[in-house]
Design an enzyme around this catalytic site. Sequence first.
Site, PDB file in Angstrom:
ATOM      1  N   SER A  25      45.434  64.304  -0.968  1.00 39.34           N
ATOM      2  CA  SER A  25      44.684  63.679  -2.108  1.00 39.34           C
ATOM      3  C   SER A  25      44.741  64.715  -3.429  1.00 39.34           C
ATOM      4  CB  SER A  25      43.296  63.481  -2.029  1.00 39.34           C
ATOM      5  OG  SER A  25      43.090  63.040  -0.878  1.00 39.34           O
ATOM      6  N   HIS A  55      46.645  56.211  -0.194  1.00 39.10           N
ATOM      7  CA  HIS A  55      47.737  57.094   0.483  1.00 39.10           C
ATOM      8  C   HIS A  55      49.015  56.021   0.511  1.00 39.10           C
ATOM      9  CE1 HIS A  55      45.943  60.700   1.632  1.00 39.10           C
ATOM     10  NE2 HIS A  55      45.046  60.116   2.040  1.00 39.10           N
ATOM     11  N   HIS A  77      46.779  60.664   9.565  1.00 41.06           N
ATOM     12  CA  HIS A  77      45.576  61.412  10.082  1.00 41.06           C
ATOM     13  C   HIS A  77      45.046  60.983  11.737  1.00 41.06           C
ATOM     14  CE1 HIS A  77      45.255  61.372   5.849  1.00 41.06           C
ATOM     15  NE2 HIS A  77      44.596  62.243   5.960  1.00 41.06           N
ATOM     16  N   TYR A  79      42.321  60.633  12.522  1.00 38.92           N
ATOM     17  CA  TYR A  79      41.142  59.616  12.664  1.00 38.92           C
ATOM     18  C   TYR A  79      41.511  58.137  12.477  1.00 38.92           C
ATOM     19  CZ  TYR A  79      41.490  60.067   7.444  1.00 38.92           C
ATOM     20  OH  TYR A  79      41.909  60.119   6.100  1.00 38.92           O
ATOM     21  N   GLU A  80      42.945  58.165  12.177  1.00 39.41           N
ATOM     22  CA  GLU A  80      43.399  56.734  12.149  1.00 39.41           C
ATOM     23  C   GLU A  80      43.559  56.194  13.318  1.00 39.41           C
ATOM     24  OE1 GLU A  80      46.204  56.088   8.415  1.00 39.41           O
ATOM     25  OE2 GLU A  80      46.387  58.138   8.858  1.00 39.41           O
ATOM     26  N   ALA A 107      42.804  67.936   0.681  1.00 36.46           N
ATOM     27  CA  ALA A 107      41.604  67.605  -0.054  1.00 36.46           C
ATOM     28  C   ALA A 107      40.646  68.292   1.177  1.00 36.46           C
ATOM     29  CB  ALA A 107      41.253  66.394  -0.446  1.00 36.46           C
ATOM     30  N   MET A 205      39.990  67.197   7.177  1.00 35.74           N
ATOM     31  CA  MET A 205      40.396  66.285   8.461  1.00 35.74           C
ATOM     32  C   MET A 205      42.043  66.123   8.665  1.00 35.74           C
ATOM     33  SD  MET A 205      37.812  63.319   7.661  1.00 35.74           S
ATOM     34  CE  MET A 205      36.037  63.625   6.896  1.00 35.74           C
ATOM     35  N   SER A 206      42.810  67.366   8.346  1.00 37.29           N
ATOM     36  CA  SER A 206      44.036  67.247   8.337  1.00 37.29           C
ATOM     37  C   SER A 206      44.641  68.709   8.578  1.00 37.29           C
ATOM     38  CB  SER A 206      44.739  66.484   7.280  1.00 37.29           C
ATOM     39  OG  SER A 206      44.866  67.187   5.925  1.00 37.29           O
ATOM     40  N   ASN A 229      34.746  68.854  -3.220  1.00 32.97           N
ATOM     41  CA  ASN A 229      33.394  68.682  -3.186  1.00 32.97           C
ATOM     42  C   ASN A 229      32.702  69.885  -2.389  1.00 32.97           C
ATOM     43  OD1 ASN A 229      34.754  66.885  -1.050  1.00 32.97           O
ATOM     44  ND2 ASN A 229      32.758  67.630   0.066  1.00 32.97           N
ATOM     45  N   HIS A 241      34.138  59.074  -0.157  1.00 35.80           N
ATOM     46  CA  HIS A 241      35.786  59.069  -0.353  1.00 35.80           C
ATOM     47  C   HIS A 241      35.929  58.973  -1.887  1.00 35.80           C
ATOM     48  CE1 HIS A 241      39.824  58.743   0.689  1.00 35.80           C
ATOM     49  NE2 HIS A 241      39.953  57.778   0.324  1.00 35.80           N
TER      50      HIS A 241
END
Length: 266
Positions: A25, A55, A77, A79-80, A107, A205-206, A229, A241
């Site tokens: 991001s 993305h 990712h 989480y996908e 990010a 998360m990556s 953030n 998000h």
Amino acid sequence: MQLTIDFIKQKIGDFTPEIALILGSGLGEFTKNLKGVQIPYCEIPNFKCSTVEGHKGSLFFAELFGKKLVIMQGRLHFYEGYEMQDITYPIKIFKKLGAKTLILTNAAGSLKKDLVPSSLMLIKDHINFTGKNPLIGKNDSALGERFPDMSDIYTSSLRELVKTCAVEENIGLEEGVYLMTTGPSYETPAEVKMFGAFGADAVGMSTVPEAIVSNYLGLQTIGISLITNYASGISKEKLSHKEVVEMGNIATEKFTKLVNSIINKL
Ligand code: HPA
């Protein structure tokens, strides 16, 4: 792997990428003014298709400052629902195609008050808090060692180069430790407190699976986080998000400038 290589080579001919770049991001528009060959992940044999909102999923082969690049527009990712091996498969392909250096961007949320949203953080080390490792399974000793050393994953000489670029471009750059959770839920305030106590500066998360495999393959690795953030509990605000994407848009200019400068200097 050979099927993937053959397919890509048929599209790019004798183009040999030296630098691989994974866009997170905040760098979604990085390829906007570049000309090159674009291949959607969905067309590439053995690649998984990316699904995350905001993305794009494609490989982009282009030249910048005389350097040959392969760029992942949009990453996969965990989480996908992909396996760690799927997420890191492209890195193995980049190495086979000739890449020597991998630049990872993402990010992340800040775990410290003094690491303010919109800052850039150079990753000096990471904490794998996923409980998974992309190297689990049978080892191919032609690619790397069974038990790879992890003491300098984010190559120290390249970190010095990135710091020099930041100074020259007058861009503020912190250095810190990135911690990966699987996501997709954001952290609780209690987890954020714990991660801070662990010595992490940012959470996301990556990146960690890709960095582990990059190091395993013997690629030089750079990691940069855009702090979008404060992680939950550091500020009173709820996370969304949308906020992450918006901060990505705000900081994209300086992020792009820094990455351009790094590519120019590599
Ligand atoms: N937590 C986890 N991942 C993130 C965050 C966060 O606060 N911000 C951007 N990616």
